[in-house]
Design a protein around this motif. Structure first.
Motif, PDB file in Angstrom:
ATOM      1  N   ASP A  52       0.589  -1.620  -0.047  1.00  0.00           N
ATOM      2  CA  ASP A  52       0.022   0.040   0.112  1.00  0.00           C
ATOM      3  C   ASP A  52       1.025   1.293   0.025  1.00  0.00           C
ATOM      4  N   ASN A  53       0.668   2.109  -1.056  1.00  0.00           N
ATOM      5  CA  ASN A  53       1.119   2.933  -0.966  1.00  0.00           C
ATOM      6  C   ASN A  53       1.052   3.751  -0.162  1.00  0.00           C
ATOM      7  N   THR A  54       0.339   4.239  -0.228  1.00  0.00           N
ATOM      8  CA  THR A  54      -0.192   5.280   1.153  1.00  0.00           C
ATOM      9  C   THR A  54       0.639   4.904   3.052  1.00  0.00           C
ATOM     10  N   LEU A  55       1.329   3.663   2.831  1.00  0.00           N
ATOM     11  CA  LEU A  55       1.942   2.973   4.081  1.00  0.00           C
ATOM     12  C   LEU A  55       3.258   3.595   3.322  1.00  0.00           C
ATOM     13  N   HIS A  56       4.188   4.384   2.983  1.00  0.00           N
ATOM     14  CA  HIS A  56       5.349   4.193   2.449  1.00  0.00           C
ATOM     15  C   HIS A  56       5.797   4.979   3.544  1.00  0.00           C
ATOM     16  N   THR A  57       5.583   5.305   4.396  1.00  0.00           N
ATOM     17  CA  THR A  57       6.704   6.159   5.529  1.00  0.00           C
ATOM     18  C   THR A  57       7.462   5.762   6.421  1.00  0.00           C
ATOM     19  N   PRO A  58       7.659   6.536   7.118  1.00  0.00           N
ATOM     20  CA  PRO A  58       9.110   6.419   8.212  1.00  0.00           C
ATOM     21  C   PRO A  58       8.530   5.275   9.086  1.00  0.00           C
ATOM     22  N   MET A  59       7.390   5.563  10.074  1.00  0.00           N
ATOM     23  CA  MET A  59       6.858   4.638  10.643  1.00  0.00           C
ATOM     24  C   MET A  59       6.289   3.836  10.378  1.00  0.00           C
ATOM     25  N   TYR A  60       5.701   3.000   9.277  1.00  0.00           N
ATOM     26  CA  TYR A  60       5.388   2.197   8.822  1.00  0.00           C
ATOM     27  C   TYR A  60       6.126   1.502   8.501  1.00  0.00           C
ATOM     28  N   PHE A  61       7.688   2.439   8.085  1.00  0.00           N
ATOM     29  CA  PHE A  61       9.180   1.377   7.100  1.00  0.00           C
ATOM     30  C   PHE A  61      10.046   0.424   8.733  1.00  0.00           C
ATOM     31  N   PHE A  62       9.693   1.385   9.710  1.00  0.00           N
ATOM     32  CA  PHE A  62      10.194   0.536  10.941  1.00  0.00           C
ATOM     33  C   PHE A  62       9.212  -0.592  11.431  1.00  0.00           C
ATOM     34  N   LEU A  63       7.780  -0.217  10.880  1.00  0.00           N
ATOM     35  CA  LEU A  63       6.878  -1.215  11.648  1.00  0.00           C
ATOM     36  C   LEU A  63       6.988  -2.437  11.354  1.00  0.00           C
ATOM     37  N   ARG A 131       9.836  20.102   9.830  1.00  0.00           N
ATOM     38  CA  ARG A 131      11.225  19.295  10.007  1.00  0.00           C
ATOM     39  C   ARG A 131      11.428  18.389   8.963  1.00  0.00           C
ATOM     40  N   TYR A 132      10.240  16.883   9.808  1.00  0.00           N
ATOM     41  CA  TYR A 132       9.777  15.602   9.597  1.00  0.00           C
ATOM     42  C   TYR A 132      10.614  15.371   8.443  1.00  0.00           C
ATOM     43  N   VAL A 133       9.743  15.684   6.975  1.00  0.00           N
ATOM     44  CA  VAL A 133      10.305  15.124   5.756  1.00  0.00           C
ATOM     45  C   VAL A 133      11.286  14.904   5.502  1.00  0.00           C
ATOM     46  N   ILE A 134      12.225  16.265   6.369  1.00  0.00           N
ATOM     47  CA  ILE A 134      13.425  16.397   5.823  1.00  0.00           C
ATOM     48  C   ILE A 134      13.827  15.089   6.419  1.00  0.00           C
ATOM     49  N   THR A 135      14.923  15.611   8.198  1.00  0.00           N
ATOM     50  CA  THR A 135      14.641  15.110   8.906  1.00  0.00           C
ATOM     51  C   THR A 135      14.827  13.513   9.096  1.00  0.00           C
ATOM     52  N   MET A 136      13.797  12.701   8.918  1.00  0.00           N
ATOM     53  CA  MET A 136      13.433  11.569   8.348  1.00  0.00           C
ATOM     54  C   MET A 136      13.250  11.082   7.307  1.00  0.00           C
ATOM     55  N   ASN A 137      14.066  11.383   6.414  1.00  0.00           N
ATOM     56  CA  ASN A 137      14.443  10.710   4.742  1.00  0.00           C
ATOM     57  C   ASN A 137      14.421   9.111   5.261  1.00  0.00           C
ATOM     58  N   SER A 138      14.786   8.735   3.241  1.00  0.00           N
ATOM     59  CA  SER A 138      14.681   7.331   3.908  1.00  0.00           C
ATOM     60  C   SER A 138      16.422   7.007   3.859  1.00  0.00           C
ATOM     61  N   GLY A 139      17.394   8.294   3.812  1.00  0.00           N
ATOM     62  CA  GLY A 139      18.719   7.654   3.919  1.00  0.00           C
ATOM     63  C   GLY A 139      18.876   7.438   5.600  1.00  0.00           C
ATOM     64  N   VAL A 140      18.657   8.886   6.216  1.00  0.00           N
ATOM     65  CA  VAL A 140      18.269   8.337   7.781  1.00  0.00           C
ATOM     66  C   VAL A 140      17.437   7.220   8.636  1.00  0.00           C
ATOM     67  N   CYS A 141      16.377   7.038   7.889  1.00  0.00           N
ATOM     68  CA  CYS A 141      15.947   5.923   7.985  1.00  0.00           C
ATOM     69  C   CYS A 141      16.726   4.705   7.816  1.00  0.00           C
ATOM     70  N   ARG A 142      17.236   4.300   6.813  1.00  0.00           N
ATOM     71  CA  ARG A 142      17.705   3.127   6.573  1.00  0.00           C
ATOM     72  C   ARG A 142      18.942   2.984   7.338  1.00  0.00           C
ATOM     73  N   SER A 143      19.379   4.224   7.734  1.00  0.00           N
ATOM     74  CA  SER A 143      20.915   4.162   8.825  1.00  0.00           C
ATOM     75  C   SER A 143      20.444   4.415  10.202  1.00  0.00           C
ATOM     76  N   LEU A 144      19.681   4.573  10.853  1.00  0.00           N
ATOM     77  CA  LEU A 144      19.108   3.786  12.086  1.00  0.00           C
ATOM     78  C   LEU A 144      18.508   2.384  12.945  1.00  0.00           C
ATOM     79  N   VAL A 145      18.063   2.102  11.233  1.00  0.00           N
ATOM     80  CA  VAL A 145      18.338   0.574  11.184  1.00  0.00           C
ATOM     81  C   VAL A 145      19.310  -0.418  10.954  1.00  0.00           C
ATOM     82  N   ALA A 146      20.209  -0.029  10.406  1.00  0.00           N
ATOM     83  CA  ALA A 146      21.478  -0.100  10.164  1.00  0.00           C
ATOM     84  C   ALA A 146      22.148  -0.378  11.389  1.00  0.00           C
ATOM     85  N   GLY A 147      22.048   0.657  12.028  1.00  0.00           N
ATOM     86  CA  GLY A 147      22.261   0.846  13.694  1.00  0.00           C
ATOM     87  C   GLY A 147      21.993  -0.221  14.569  1.00  0.00           C
ATOM     88  N   THR A 148      20.674  -0.073  14.763  1.00  0.00           N
ATOM     89  CA  THR A 148      19.455  -1.330  15.155  1.00  0.00           C
ATOM     90  C   THR A 148      20.603  -2.723  15.105  1.00  0.00           C
TER      91      THR A 148
END
Length: 302
Positions: A52-63, A131-148
């Motif tokens: 579902d394209n409507t769920l392609h956001t950082p919150m659901y990426f983490f989920l 600043r949400y869209v800029i701060t939580m961009n795809s690169g940041v989200c992937r980096s956070l997941v890689a860090g976990t």
């Protein structure tokens, strides 16, 4: 190093639920059912979010990452439990036991830090929305997941290496998998270093991300209380209530297991707590996020 100094003991025996052998058939059916339901629920959540394209956001990426971690985390433990319930006491080689401990720590610690990353996402969304869209961009989200995953691998490798480089004086593990504390109880000599080892792991893997989560929610609640309308407050709180409930379940059971004094350890209680955070919580996570989230429910209907 993990496969190095094994001190002559080539195999461990997992005692499992030997004290309630008459309940083995019932436990087998219940745990197998929970396992299948958990796999199905988490797989459906991950599939729906990706479809579902409507769920392609950082919150659901983490989920999605949380669902994948829950599946892996559960699959490290449940097969051993089911085997134990079918045949009674089972043997497990030291190599397999070491890999099981590493995998258990890897996925468990990664989930702790992933929940902290999800709290950061909610903090930025509510406290810094412009600043949400800029701060939580795809690169940041992937980096956070890689860090976990990096934190999980580091804790798993260090803890497993230290444990399996020490000599063992017994081979019977009074548990249904290679859990940390029952295994450390089998080490020879002074128990103080192993106690310190458990405390250090618990502080880094449980307390540190928990404090990060608490700080995020203090800021979130403070921001929500300053909002002008009750409707805005309700919408803001609804976006983080599911995550807060999952954090409470996960950290409540994990901390009761690893952040209590050693003298209070009881094998039967420890097994129950292990089942709580390793079997029940992964099943409840997708249920909580699907039942309490209108966007996920809408995607499921579509």
């Amino acid at each position: 190093m993990i496969l190095g100094n094994l001190s002559g003991v080539s195999e461990f025996r997992l005692l499992g639920f030997s004290e309630v052998s008459h309940l083995h058939p019932l436990l087998f059916v219940v745990l197998l059912s929970l396992y299948v339901l958990t796999l199905m629920a988490n797989t459906v959540i991950a599939f729906v979010i990706n479809a579902d394209n409507t769920l392609h956001t950082p919150m659901y990426f983490f989920l999605t990452q949380l669902s994948c971690l829950d599946i892996c985390y559960l699959s490290v433990i449940i097969p051993n439990i089911l085997e134990n319930l079918m045949v009674g006491t089972i043997g497990i080689s030291k190599t397999r036991c070491a890999m099981q401990m590493f995998s258990f720590l890897f996925f468990g610690v990664a989930e702790c830090f992933l929940l902290a990353a999800m709290a950061l996402d909610r903090y930025v969304a509510i406290c810094c929305p412009l600043r949400y869209v800029i701060t939580m961009n795809s690169g940041v989200c992937r980096s956070l997941v890689a860090g976990t995953y990096l934190c999980g691998a580091a804790v798993g490798l260090v803890h497993t290496t230290i444990t399996f480089s020490s000599p063992f004086c017994a081979s019977a593990i009074n548990h249904f998998f290679c859990e940390i504390q029952p295994l450390l109880d089998l080490l020879c000599g002074n128990a103080f270093p192993s106690d310190i080892q458990v405390i250090v792991v618990a502080v880094f893997a449980i307390l540190t991300p928990f404090l990060l989560i608490m700080y995020s929610y203090i800021r979130i609640i403070s921001t929500i209380l300053r909002m002008s309308s009750a409707e805005s407050q309700r919408k803001a709180f609804s976006t983080c209530s599911s995550h807060l409930l999952v954090v409470t379940l996960f950290y409540g059971t994990a901390s009761s297991m690893y952040l209590r004094p050693k003298y209070s350890y009881r094998a039967s209680v420890d097994k129950f707590l292990s089942l709580s955070y390793s079997v029940v919580t992964p099943l409840l996570n997708p249920v909580i996020y699907s039942l309490r989230n209108e966007e996920v429910k809408g995607a499921l209907r579509r």
